[in-house]
Motif scaffolding. Structure first.
Motif, PDB file in Angstrom:
ATOM      1  N   ASN A 185       0.695  -1.208  -0.019  1.00 13.81           N
ATOM      2  CA  ASN A 185       0.089   0.030   0.146  1.00 13.81           C
ATOM      3  C   ASN A 185       0.824   1.379   0.033  1.00 13.81           C
ATOM      4  O   ASN A 185       0.318   2.203  -0.449  1.00 13.81           O
ATOM      5  CB  ASN A 185      -0.872  -0.062   1.078  1.00 13.81           C
ATOM      6  CG  ASN A 185      -2.158  -0.852   1.014  1.00 13.81           C
ATOM      7  OD1 ASN A 185      -2.431  -1.228  -0.177  1.00 13.81           O
ATOM      8  ND2 ASN A 185      -2.607  -1.446   2.090  1.00 13.81           N
ATOM      9  N   ARG A 209       2.184   5.040  -5.147  1.00  6.24           N
ATOM     10  CA  ARG A 209       1.005   5.402  -5.005  1.00  6.24           C
ATOM     11  C   ARG A 209       0.768   6.166  -6.186  1.00  6.24           C
ATOM     12  O   ARG A 209      -0.585   6.638  -6.339  1.00  6.24           O
ATOM     13  CB  ARG A 209       0.941   6.378  -3.517  1.00  6.24           C
ATOM     14  CG  ARG A 209       1.222   5.526  -2.354  1.00  6.24           C
ATOM     15  CD  ARG A 209       1.033   6.340  -1.099  1.00  6.24           C
ATOM     16  NE  ARG A 209       1.237   5.460   0.018  1.00  6.24           N
ATOM     17  CZ  ARG A 209       0.497   5.669   1.256  1.00  6.24           C
ATOM     18  NH1 ARG A 209      -0.523   6.779   1.194  1.00  6.24           N
ATOM     19  NH2 ARG A 209       0.544   4.851   2.135  1.00  6.24           N
ATOM     20  N   TYR A 210       1.467   6.669  -7.004  1.00  2.89           N
ATOM     21  CA  TYR A 210       1.130   7.569  -7.999  1.00  2.89           C
ATOM     22  C   TYR A 210       0.456   6.351  -9.337  1.00  2.89           C
ATOM     23  O   TYR A 210      -0.120   7.117 -10.259  1.00  2.89           O
ATOM     24  CB  TYR A 210       2.175   8.148  -8.681  1.00  2.89           C
ATOM     25  CG  TYR A 210       3.714   7.320  -8.735  1.00  2.89           C
ATOM     26  CD1 TYR A 210       3.796   6.729  -9.762  1.00  2.89           C
ATOM     27  CD2 TYR A 210       4.406   7.526  -7.654  1.00  2.89           C
ATOM     28  CE1 TYR A 210       5.083   5.827  -9.835  1.00  2.89           C
ATOM     29  CE2 TYR A 210       5.633   6.710  -7.684  1.00  2.89           C
ATOM     30  CZ  TYR A 210       5.810   5.985  -8.937  1.00  2.89           C
ATOM     31  OH  TYR A 210       7.122   5.311  -8.661  1.00  2.89           O
ATOM     32  N   HIS A 211       0.443   5.173  -8.825  1.00  7.95           N
ATOM     33  CA  HIS A 211      -0.115   4.250 -10.092  1.00  7.95           C
ATOM     34  C   HIS A 211      -1.400   3.716  -9.140  1.00  7.95           C
ATOM     35  O   HIS A 211      -1.510   3.697  -8.090  1.00  7.95           O
ATOM     36  CB  HIS A 211       0.675   3.194 -10.513  1.00  7.95           C
ATOM     37  CG  HIS A 211       1.535   3.572 -11.131  1.00  7.95           C
ATOM     38  ND1 HIS A 211       1.396   4.417 -12.561  1.00  7.95           N
ATOM     39  CD2 HIS A 211       3.031   3.448 -11.174  1.00  7.95           C
ATOM     40  CE1 HIS A 211       2.686   4.707 -13.134  1.00  7.95           C
ATOM     41  NE2 HIS A 211       3.664   4.153 -12.422  1.00  7.95           N
ATOM     42  N   SER A 212      -2.397   3.174 -10.044  1.00  7.29           N
ATOM     43  CA  SER A 212      -3.267   2.532  -9.419  1.00  7.29           C
ATOM     44  C   SER A 212      -3.001   1.004  -8.741  1.00  7.29           C
ATOM     45  O   SER A 212      -1.836   0.616  -9.116  1.00  7.29           O
ATOM     46  CB  SER A 212      -4.603   1.974 -10.333  1.00  7.29           C
ATOM     47  OG  SER A 212      -4.102   1.071 -11.201  1.00  7.29           O
ATOM     48  N   ARG A 213      -3.655   0.505  -7.794  1.00  5.47           N
ATOM     49  CA  ARG A 213      -3.030  -0.640  -7.127  1.00  5.47           C
ATOM     50  C   ARG A 213      -3.165  -1.649  -8.024  1.00  5.47           C
ATOM     51  O   ARG A 213      -2.362  -2.582  -7.987  1.00  5.47           O
ATOM     52  CB  ARG A 213      -4.157  -0.889  -5.795  1.00  5.47           C
ATOM     53  CG  ARG A 213      -4.098   0.246  -4.901  1.00  5.47           C
ATOM     54  CD  ARG A 213      -2.831   0.067  -4.158  1.00  5.47           C
ATOM     55  NE  ARG A 213      -1.990   1.043  -4.815  1.00  5.47           N
ATOM     56  CZ  ARG A 213      -0.587   1.196  -4.722  1.00  5.47           C
ATOM     57  NH1 ARG A 213       0.153   0.451  -3.723  1.00  5.47           N
ATOM     58  NH2 ARG A 213       0.185   1.957  -5.196  1.00  5.47           N
ATOM     59  N   GLU A 239      -2.691  -1.711 -11.179  1.00  7.70           N
ATOM     60  CA  GLU A 239      -1.493  -1.768 -12.082  1.00  7.70           C
ATOM     61  C   GLU A 239      -0.374  -2.117 -11.425  1.00  7.70           C
ATOM     62  O   GLU A 239       0.629  -2.728 -11.843  1.00  7.70           O
ATOM     63  CB  GLU A 239      -1.431  -0.314 -12.790  1.00  7.70           C
ATOM     64  CG  GLU A 239      -0.373   0.107 -13.757  1.00  7.70           C
ATOM     65  CD  GLU A 239      -0.359   1.416 -14.205  1.00  7.70           C
ATOM     66  OE1 GLU A 239       0.317   1.773 -15.025  1.00  7.70           O
ATOM     67  OE2 GLU A 239      -1.239   2.294 -13.667  1.00  7.70           O
TER      68      GLU A 239
END
Length: 126
Positions: free
Chosen positions: A62, A66-70, A72
């Motif tokens: 987590n 954080r700048y990409h979707s989980r 992805e």
């Protein structure tokens, strides 16, 4: 249909080693066998089974990229982990190029986190 998950394995229980079978009279007990069984018990009882690899994985995941979707990030993690494992056995230039294309989208700290995530998976499976 149920899925098998290595996170469901209870690693908190120590491995039970059967005691050696001793034949003959009690006065002629082989002390070498007793020491071997004791040593084996000591080495298996001192494992990292107390760690909660599932929680550690989720917490680190987590915090990663954080700048990409989980979805992805997880897809890319699985992709580069699989390529890394395969390339350790059989070198493939096409896979190597795919690996570099995927990691180019991440910062160095996130790539270090991917390595730690893979280590957590390996430790959980161990």
């Amino acid at each position: 249909m149920s899925q098998l998950s290595f996170f469901d394995v209870d690693l908190s229980q120590p491995v039970k080693i059967p005691s050696p079978i001793i034949s003959g009279s009690p006065s002629k007990i082989d002390t070498k066998t007793d020491k071997t069984a004791e040593k084996a018990t000591l080495t298996t009882a001192n494992t990292q089974s107390k760690r909660d690899f599932h929680t550690e994985f989720i917490l680190l995941f987590n915090q990663t990229a954080r700048y990409h979707s989980r979805v992805e990030v997880f897809r890319d993690f699985i992709h580069i982990a699989a390529i890394s494992l395969e390339n350790s056995v059989k070198q493939c230039p096409e896979l190597e190029q795919t690996y570099f294309n995927v990691i180019a989208r991440y910062e160095r700290a996130d790539l270090d986190a991917f390595a730690k995530l893979l280590a957590l998976c390996v430790n959980a499976l161990d």
